[in-house]
Design a protein around this motif. Structure first.
Motif, PDB file in Angstrom:
ATOM      1  N   ARG A 191      13.128  -2.348  -6.660  1.00 17.95           N
ATOM      2  CA  ARG A 191      12.225  -1.402  -7.945  1.00 17.95           C
ATOM      3  C   ARG A 191      12.963  -1.802  -9.418  1.00 17.95           C
ATOM      4  NH1 ARG A 191       8.462  -0.027  -7.420  1.00 17.95           N
ATOM      5  NH2 ARG A 191       7.986   2.407  -6.997  1.00 17.95           N
TER       6      ARG A 191
ATOM      7  N   VAL B 287      10.135   5.854  -5.993  1.00 20.46           N
ATOM      8  CA  VAL B 287      10.083   4.888  -4.634  1.00 20.46           C
ATOM      9  C   VAL B 287       9.422   4.959  -3.888  1.00 20.46           C
ATOM     10  CG1 VAL B 287      12.080   3.881  -5.967  1.00 20.46           C
ATOM     11  CG2 VAL B 287      12.298   5.360  -4.532  1.00 20.46           C
TER      12      VAL B 287
ATOM     13  N   GLN C  23       9.959   3.167 -11.564  1.00 16.76           N
ATOM     14  CA  GLN C  23       9.174   4.546 -11.342  1.00 16.76           C
ATOM     15  C   GLN C  23      10.005   5.187 -10.081  1.00 16.76           C
ATOM     16  OE1 GLN C  23       5.263   5.572 -11.518  1.00 16.76           O
ATOM     17  NE2 GLN C  23       5.660   5.715 -12.956  1.00 16.76           N
TER      18      GLN C  23
ATOM     19  N   PRO D 278      -7.303  -9.746  -3.114  1.00 19.50           N
ATOM     20  CA  PRO D 278      -5.410  -9.502  -2.690  1.00 19.50           C
ATOM     21  C   PRO D 278      -4.894  -7.980  -2.739  1.00 19.50           C
ATOM     22  CG  PRO D 278      -6.339 -10.405  -5.190  1.00 19.50           C
ATOM     23  CD  PRO D 278      -7.475  -9.817  -5.280  1.00 19.50           C
ATOM     24  N   ILE D 279      -6.339  -6.704  -2.879  1.00 26.01           N
ATOM     25  CA  ILE D 279      -5.559  -5.974  -2.765  1.00 26.01           C
ATOM     26  C   ILE D 279      -6.189  -5.317  -1.427  1.00 26.01           C
ATOM     27  CG2 ILE D 279      -4.482  -4.986  -4.873  1.00 26.01           C
ATOM     28  CD1 ILE D 279      -6.668  -3.763  -5.109  1.00 26.01           C
TER      29      ILE D 279
ATOM     30  N   ASP E 245       1.610  -8.608 -18.276  1.00 26.67           N
ATOM     31  CA  ASP E 245       1.281  -9.624 -16.990  1.00 26.67           C
ATOM     32  C   ASP E 245       0.956 -11.272 -17.755  1.00 26.67           C
ATOM     33  OD1 ASP E 245       1.499  -7.874 -14.826  1.00 26.67           O
ATOM     34  OD2 ASP E 245      -0.742  -8.967 -14.174  1.00 26.67           O
TER      35      ASP E 245
ATOM     36  N   VAL F 215       0.029  -9.901 -11.660  1.00 25.62           N
ATOM     37  CA  VAL F 215      -0.674  -9.177 -11.086  1.00 25.62           C
ATOM     38  C   VAL F 215      -0.624  -9.008  -9.758  1.00 25.62           C
ATOM     39  CG1 VAL F 215      -2.821 -10.655  -9.664  1.00 25.62           C
ATOM     40  CG2 VAL F 215      -2.738  -8.237 -10.739  1.00 25.62           C
ATOM     41  N   ASP F 216       0.073  -9.270  -8.506  1.00 32.64           N
ATOM     42  CA  ASP F 216       0.566  -9.059  -7.592  1.00 32.64           C
ATOM     43  C   ASP F 216       2.135  -8.672  -7.278  1.00 32.64           C
ATOM     44  OD1 ASP F 216       2.200 -11.580  -8.307  1.00 32.64           O
ATOM     45  OD2 ASP F 216       0.961 -12.764  -6.074  1.00 32.64           O
TER      46      ASP F 216
ATOM     47  N   CYS G 299       2.925  -6.007  -7.291  1.00 31.15           N
ATOM     48  CA  CYS G 299       3.629  -4.204  -7.023  1.00 31.15           C
ATOM     49  C   CYS G 299       4.803  -3.265  -7.451  1.00 31.15           C
ATOM     50  CB  CYS G 299       4.673  -4.096  -5.211  1.00 31.15           C
ATOM     51  SG  CYS G 299       3.271  -5.429  -4.213  1.00 31.15           S
ATOM     52  N   ILE G 300       4.374  -2.925  -9.278  1.00 30.58           N
ATOM     53  CA  ILE G 300       4.698  -2.657  -9.481  1.00 30.58           C
ATOM     54  C   ILE G 300       4.237  -1.153  -9.893  1.00 30.58           C
ATOM     55  CG2 ILE G 300       5.007  -3.815 -11.536  1.00 30.58           C
ATOM     56  CD1 ILE G 300       3.362  -2.618 -13.142  1.00 30.58           C
ATOM     57  N   HIS G 301       5.139   0.450  -9.467  1.00 31.05           N
ATOM     58  CA  HIS G 301       4.811   1.342  -9.217  1.00 31.05           C
ATOM     59  C   HIS G 301       4.706   1.280  -7.591  1.00 31.05           C
ATOM     60  CE1 HIS G 301       3.228   3.108 -13.462  1.00 31.05           C
ATOM     61  NE2 HIS G 301       4.263   1.821 -13.207  1.00 31.05           N
ATOM     62  N   SER G 302       5.073   0.285  -6.585  1.00 29.15           N
ATOM     63  CA  SER G 302       4.277   0.198  -5.830  1.00 29.15           C
ATOM     64  C   SER G 302       5.518   0.292  -4.705  1.00 29.15           C
ATOM     65  CB  SER G 302       3.409  -0.624  -5.386  1.00 29.15           C
ATOM     66  OG  SER G 302       2.247  -0.387  -5.702  1.00 29.15           O
ATOM     67  N   PRO G 303       5.695   0.165  -3.209  1.00 27.22           N
ATOM     68  CA  PRO G 303       6.617  -0.689  -2.600  1.00 27.22           C
ATOM     69  C   PRO G 303       7.336  -1.760  -2.356  1.00 27.22           C
ATOM     70  CG  PRO G 303       5.848   1.853  -1.432  1.00 27.22           C
ATOM     71  CD  PRO G 303       4.429   0.953  -2.469  1.00 27.22           C
TER      72      PRO G 303
END
Lengths: 461, 461
Positions: free
Chosen positions: A119, A91, A89, A279-280, A186, A426-427, A429-433
């Motif tokens: 990443r 960044v 993805q 968690p989010i 996952d 689940v934590d 952070c794929i697609h996230s910083p």
């Protein structure tokens, strides 16, 4: 097999070095500026696969290349196809990363466990290397493979996967795999391994609304001239009704009911609203009021706004009414929802919505159906048991909100089922910083695949 | 006076050279990267003013500097204050400019008239130079000035004008002007000169809605997790009701009715919906259904979205649910609407609107009341006649949608009225790509000011 597992434990830091090499290549497929990096990742994988007795080649497509590889040695077991993707993805927002996204590192988390950051560490480079390192360890230890393996690694999964279907169609005659494995999903929890049996499809649309023929001064024209941001906002607001249901005509056609037994089972493994949302940093489930959060992500169709842009977005203020505004909107599909029909109905909905003196442009981004994988059978049982042996917890059968369109493609081209086994969390952070992959996922993931490959040896096909 | 007018006609190309020098300085006040360019424009103006017998100085502020200058020679007429701004709007989207915005040029339009193109050509560098070139021509021809003149040129008009009120307050004792002139408005039509007597105020707010504590994968969380773009869109959609009225509580408090006579007069000079909207490619008036387009821009309060941003805005697609989304929203105010009360009510409206597990941040951008200028009196009559002499059409008294907060500041600090005389046209594309100023506006604008300055000579104060 025990010797292979020992080899893996002993050589883990070398395996990590190889993963880090791959993570350092910024293979962002959505951004044309990174086309050469995508190719670089493909070449790295080809060379890597050849180092443990796969014959590998770079297959050109009109987009990013596909890496295809096959075990060279003969063997009597079934022929399995492994699919993964080497692209990652984008960044941004870059300022939220603790360290540069393509300079991977390991850091302990609060529980004292080692975690790989960077990443692609989880989605999907870390995951594909669990499988490939398992193959490598088996070959380096035994000089052979328990089953015949074909590996297909694409470079466009994160940007629509446009060219994979044609490539698979071109392999239809020569390649006759018995089943497919995909490592892009996952665990059920950090301890409980999972096989993912429900995957949503995806339709992406970029909508641009045009109003005036140029940007206007909002003082001179404000109120009287159409504001495309206002129209776009009203459009987005109208896409859901008061119950959170998507309002596009016939949107829910083909959406199956969720069996009560499955709904209850998910609560058993702790998938409450609070478990998913706290968690989010959130409390209440958004979306459809009639469904729990996990049901909404695993087996209900969605409508999400992935990006919006219009007018002045820089520092300070600019009193402008822009000529246009645009949004990237995606729909996740379940059951038998027809992506092309939904695209058509969405476009008609938008055309009917906007004022007559405005116009709209659409740009399509992918269209894939949801996939269903059978919930029983000897392969599922063997894989399930192999995972249980490694993780010491009963394997859960779960859904996933993410689209993996290749499952449908493989079904169509080769008539085979895909088994989705992944070790992400689940934590992650794929697609996230600050994307991460637990070192435990990487290590026990490799071990899991060794167990699975040996278990598949005597499957009758 | 006739000698001065002849001098202007004869020396026009030199005046244009000076304007082009000023236009080449990219004094974008909203962008901190252009701070030095703002200073450069201020210094250019100081040197220029000194070249025709003004004493000029750069006055520091916590932001961009203010240029203040005064005529050196004694004279018996009234003391007039001229206000203008040397800063310009940002230039994006850059790709829509035919030539670079800070490389001014002249090109003939379809009617064969010469037109000056470049950022700031109309707003406000071209307009301020009509006044200053008039002063220059008078001095170069006669060696004196008909009235005492103080010039104040600020560098933050396009970015909130934050520091001007304090500066004016600091001049309260030493500076005792009798009236003010501002050149930042339009003609009524390309032929009909105008004095602008109604100016809207402005409240700007940047709203950022925060949902999850990080960007999320829209497949894994889509439907269930709050999407701040969705919430922001719903918020924006809710800001107007079905009749186009703004829904913020007490928003219309202090909004005066429009006298029927004025409504009719505007129709007389051709200000129909079609006349306003068709040049910008639109057909129907947006906003309040009960009002015509010209009424909505000249004397009704507005709510406009000037920018929106959230999620992935780059090329391709990214299946993300962003952690935040933001919009720049401005309100134009009329009559006695209270900007601070509207800001407060807007913020409460937003806080009440968003879900409890989300949060909102506000950043204020300016707050100014609307200004009313009297519609009769000897000065208005003299200015009106001077304009008529130059343009050969009866001067129109009009409104303007744009905010010129300095009018209220001058009223408060010096107790003086401002007269708004400008030579821009509605199609000048101010704040947009390819901003232009008709050469005719520049030339006859300079001549108009000469006539006005001479007419003011014998005003009793």
């Amino acid at each position: 097999m025990e010797a292979v597992l020992k080899y893996i434990d002993h050589e883990l830091s070398d395996a990590l070095d190889r993963l880090f090499e791959l993570l350092r290549i910024p293979s962002i497929s959505a951004n044309p500026a990174h086309a050469q990096d995508c190719r670089k990742a493909a070449i790295w994988l080809k060379d890597y696969l050849e180092s443990f007795n796969f014959s590998a080649k770079i297959c050109e497509t009109p987009g990013h290349p596909i890496v295809m590889a096959q075990t060279l040695s003969e063997c009597s077991g079934p022929h399995i196809l492994f699919y993964g993707h080497y692209d990652v993805q984008p960044v941004d927002p870059l300022d939220l990363w603790t360290k540069p996204p393509f300079e991977p590192y390991i850091k302990q988390n609060e529980q004292g466990e080692d975690v790989i950051f960077g990443r692609g560490s989880s989605d999907d480079k870390g995951q594909i290397l669990t499988f490939l390192e398992a193959c490598r360890a088996i070959y380096k230890t035994t000089g052979q493979f328990p089953v015949k393996i074909t590996v297909i690694l694409e470079g466009e999964e994160e940007s629509g996967g446009e060219h994979l279907p044609d490539f698979l169609a071109s392999q239809k005659e020569s390649l006759r795999p018995d089943m497919a494995f995909i490592c892009d999903t996952d665990m059920a929890t950090p301890d409980v391994p999972a096989i993912t049996a429900m995957l949503r499809g995806l339709v992406g649309e970029e909508v641009t609304i045009h109003a005036a023929n140029r940007d206007l001064h909002s003082g001179l024209y404000g109120n009287a001239a159409r504001n495309p941001i206002q129209i776009l906002s009203e459009l987005i607001a109208s896409l859901r009704d008061g119950q959170g249901r998507v309002t596009i005509p016939d949107f829910y056609e083909g959406v199956p009911d969720i069996p009560e037994a499955i709904r209850l089972k998910w609560q058993d493994i702790g998938k409450t609203n609070d478990a998913l949302l706290s968690p989010i940093g959130l409390k209440e489930a958004a979306g459809e009021k009639a469904f729990k959060a996990i049901e909404q992500t695993w087996c209900r169709p969605s409508c999400e706004i992935n990006g919006i842009s219009g007018g002045y977005e820089g520092p300070g203020f600019k009193t402008v009414i822009p000529a246009k505004a645009s949004a990237k909107i995606s729909f996740r599909l379940v059951g038998n929802q027809d992506p092309l029909k939904i695209r058509k109905n969405f476009r008609q909905f938008v055309k009917d919505f906007i004022p007559k003196d405005c116009s709209v442009e659409f740009e399509p981004h992918g269209a894939s159906r949801a996939s269903m994988v059978s919930l029983e059978g000897p392969v599922l049982e063997k894989v399930s048991n192999a995972l249980k042996d490694e993780w010491q917890y009963e394997t859960a059968i779960v859904g996933s909100g993410g689209a993996i369109p290749v499952v449908g493609d493989l079904q169509r081209e080769f008539g085979i089922e895909s088994f989705l086994v992944g070790f992400a969390n689940v934590d992650d952070c794929i697609h996230s910083p600050n994307e991460k992959y637990n070192l435990r996922s990487f290590h026990k993931g490799i071990r899991s695949w060794v167990r699975i490959l040996y278990a598949l040896r005597d499957v009758n096909t």
